[in-house]
Design an enzyme around this catalytic site. Structure first.
Site, mmCIF file in Angstrom:
data_model
loop_
_atom_site.group_PDB
_atom_site.id
_atom_site.type_symbol
_atom_site.label_atom_id
_atom_site.label_comp_id
_atom_site.label_asym_id
_atom_site.label_seq_id
_atom_site.Cartn_x
_atom_site.Cartn_y
_atom_site.Cartn_z
ATOM 1 N N ASP A 1 0.705 -1.200 0.009
ATOM 2 C CA ASP A 1 -0.109 -0.111 0.000
ATOM 3 C C ASP A 1 0.940 1.322 -0.029
ATOM 4 O O ASP A 1 1.189 1.650 1.063
ATOM 5 C CB ASP A 1 -0.925 0.122 1.394
ATOM 6 C CG ASP A 1 -2.090 0.917 1.147
ATOM 7 O OD1 ASP A 1 -3.154 0.749 0.465
ATOM 8 O OD2 ASP A 1 -1.753 2.182 1.372
ATOM 9 N N ASP B 1 -2.409 1.497 -6.743
ATOM 10 C CA ASP B 1 -1.072 1.106 -6.422
ATOM 11 C C ASP B 1 -0.154 0.550 -7.338
ATOM 12 O O ASP B 1 1.005 1.290 -7.545
ATOM 13 C CB ASP B 1 -0.965 0.278 -5.145
ATOM 14 C CG ASP B 1 -1.517 0.828 -3.785
ATOM 15 O OD1 ASP B 1 -0.709 1.523 -3.250
ATOM 16 O OD2 ASP B 1 -2.581 0.355 -3.711
ATOM 17 N N GLU C 1 2.213 5.131 -0.426
ATOM 18 C CA GLU C 1 1.930 6.420 -0.139
ATOM 19 C C GLU C 1 2.653 7.264 -1.112
ATOM 20 O O GLU C 1 4.043 7.063 -1.429
ATOM 21 C CB GLU C 1 2.204 6.893 1.319
ATOM 22 C CG GLU C 1 1.400 6.162 2.388
ATOM 23 C CD GLU C 1 -0.116 6.521 2.184
ATOM 24 O OE1 GLU C 1 -0.495 7.221 1.768
ATOM 25 O OE2 GLU C 1 -0.653 5.242 2.377
ATOM 26 N N ASP D 1 -1.810 0.883 6.946
ATOM 27 C CA ASP D 1 -2.851 0.560 5.943
ATOM 28 C C ASP D 1 -2.767 -1.272 5.431
ATOM 29 O O ASP D 1 -3.879 -1.753 5.274
ATOM 30 C CB ASP D 1 -2.969 1.339 4.595
ATOM 31 C CG ASP D 1 -3.443 2.652 4.803
ATOM 32 O OD1 ASP D 1 -4.412 2.818 5.890
ATOM 33 O OD2 ASP D 1 -3.337 3.631 4.327
ATOM 34 N N HIS E 1 -3.552 6.020 6.381
ATOM 35 C CA HIS E 1 -2.619 6.573 5.397
ATOM 36 C C HIS E 1 -1.161 6.523 5.712
ATOM 37 O O HIS E 1 -0.242 7.001 5.065
ATOM 38 C CB HIS E 1 -2.988 8.167 4.937
ATOM 39 C CG HIS E 1 -4.350 8.351 4.172
ATOM 40 N ND1 HIS E 1 -4.689 7.563 3.051
ATOM 41 C CD2 HIS E 1 -5.630 8.856 4.726
ATOM 42 C CE1 HIS E 1 -6.031 7.965 2.704
ATOM 43 N NE2 HIS E 1 -6.435 8.589 3.748
#
Length: 332
Positions: free
Chosen positions: A91, A191, A93, A253, A248
């Site tokens: 996941d 992603d 960012e 996550d 986040h």
């Protein structure tokens, strides 16, 4: 239509795998479970020493699967769920603005991964690294507040190419992709289809083999529990689980996605690849010469139904003409 009729004629008289009387028993049993109140379902699950977490629909699905496995096993008809021995939940960012300008180039600033063992049904390791962006080296205030990532975190981090090497070394340490098979899991198509694909272009790297196909947990969850496609927050709520950690934070996550995945495995779901990336060199009307990518759904097909195969190919060909939709993306 003629082709479909021909296929039907070809298999006319074949014994259906669902002709066994046990399936009629299960249909009746499922009907009774559908009429049960949540309290009655919870009581039965407790009696069977099964989890009572989840809303009424989830609980009924759990009870149905318990009896399905029991009855099919007794009739020598049970087929185990199709699972990968290991799952790697990713996941990312990425850099962002409160309002992104058109063609904003997101750069990955956190690369987290959580390793789940199907046999042990638990998380057995994790990987986490921050990445130093090169196009937009200063994080926006919105990005820092949203992700919890500080300017110092990225300033002292390696750039993406080194982080990818570190991640691949982590896969090698666990013998993933060599001795052990594994499948990547994500929360949506973005992603891989947006962040990783875009970052590889920025960094001048070939798109990695490990990320060419994956499991979109939203699709898998929706298909298994027969509900609409939910965000991570709503999937957890559907299972009556609280989010653990900071939303986040990529690692948090990923850990919560792992909790959803493990609950689905426990409930008897088959967790298989349902999306892949299809790399194209398109000349989009407003982006002449700029390569694009398409996320293509992977669907199960009936090996006996030629018509279904042809329809599937047509659907995939249609998907290859457009970039994936962001319509169900959210900020949760």
């Amino acid at each position: 239509m003629a082709e479909s009729t021909a296929v039907d004629e070809e298999h006319k008289g074949e014994s259906s795998p669902f002709s066994n009387s046990v399936y009629k028993e299960l249909a009746k049993l499922n009907g009774r479970i559908n009429q049960m109140s949540k309290a009655a379902v919870v009581s039965k699950l407790k009696e069977l020493k099964l989890s009572t977490e989840g809303n009424c629909d989830v609980l009924k699905k759990r009870l149905k699967n318990y009896y399905k496995k029991k009855k099919l096993t007794s009739a020598n008809l049970f087929t185990a769920s199709k699972l990968s021995p290991y799952y790697v939940i990713v996941d990312f960012e990425a850099t962002c603005q409160e309002t992104n300008v058109p063609d904003y180039q997101h750069e990955i600033i956190e690369f987290p991964a959580v390793l789940v063992s199907t046999e042990l049904q638990q998380v057995i390791d994790h990987f986490q690294a921050y990445c130093r962006p090169v196009l937009n080296s200063t994080l926006s205030g919105f990005c820092k507040e949203l992700t919890g990532i500080t300017q110092e975190d990225v300033d002292t981090a390696d750039t993406f190419p080194q982080v990818v090497k570190d991640f691949e070394a982590w896969l090698t340490k666990h013998k993933l992709g060599s001795k052990h098979k594994f499948t990547v899991v994500t929360d949506g198509p973005w992603d891989m289809g947006r962040f990783l694909y875009g970052q590889c272009k920025i960094s001048g790297l070939p798109y990695p083999k490990f990320a060419k196909k994956w499991i979109n947990i939203r699709k898998a969850f929706s298909n298994f529990y027969k509900c609409r496609r939910f965000s991570l927050k709503m999937m957890l709520e559907h299972l009556e689980l609280d989010f653990e950690g900071r939303p986040h934070c990529g690692l948090d996550d990923a850990r919560n996605i792992a909790r959803v995945l493990l609950r689905m495995i426990s409930d008897g779901a088959s967790i298989q690849v349902n999306e892949r990336i299809h790399l194209l060199a398109l000349e989009a009307k407003s982006k002449v010469g700029k390569p694009e990518c398409v996320v293509v759904p992977v669907t199960a097909s009936n090996p006996y139904n030629t018509a279904n195969k042809m329809q599937q190919k047509r659907r995939q060909r249609d998907h290859q003409t457009t970039v994936f939709s962001d319509s169900d993306e959210d900020s949760t």
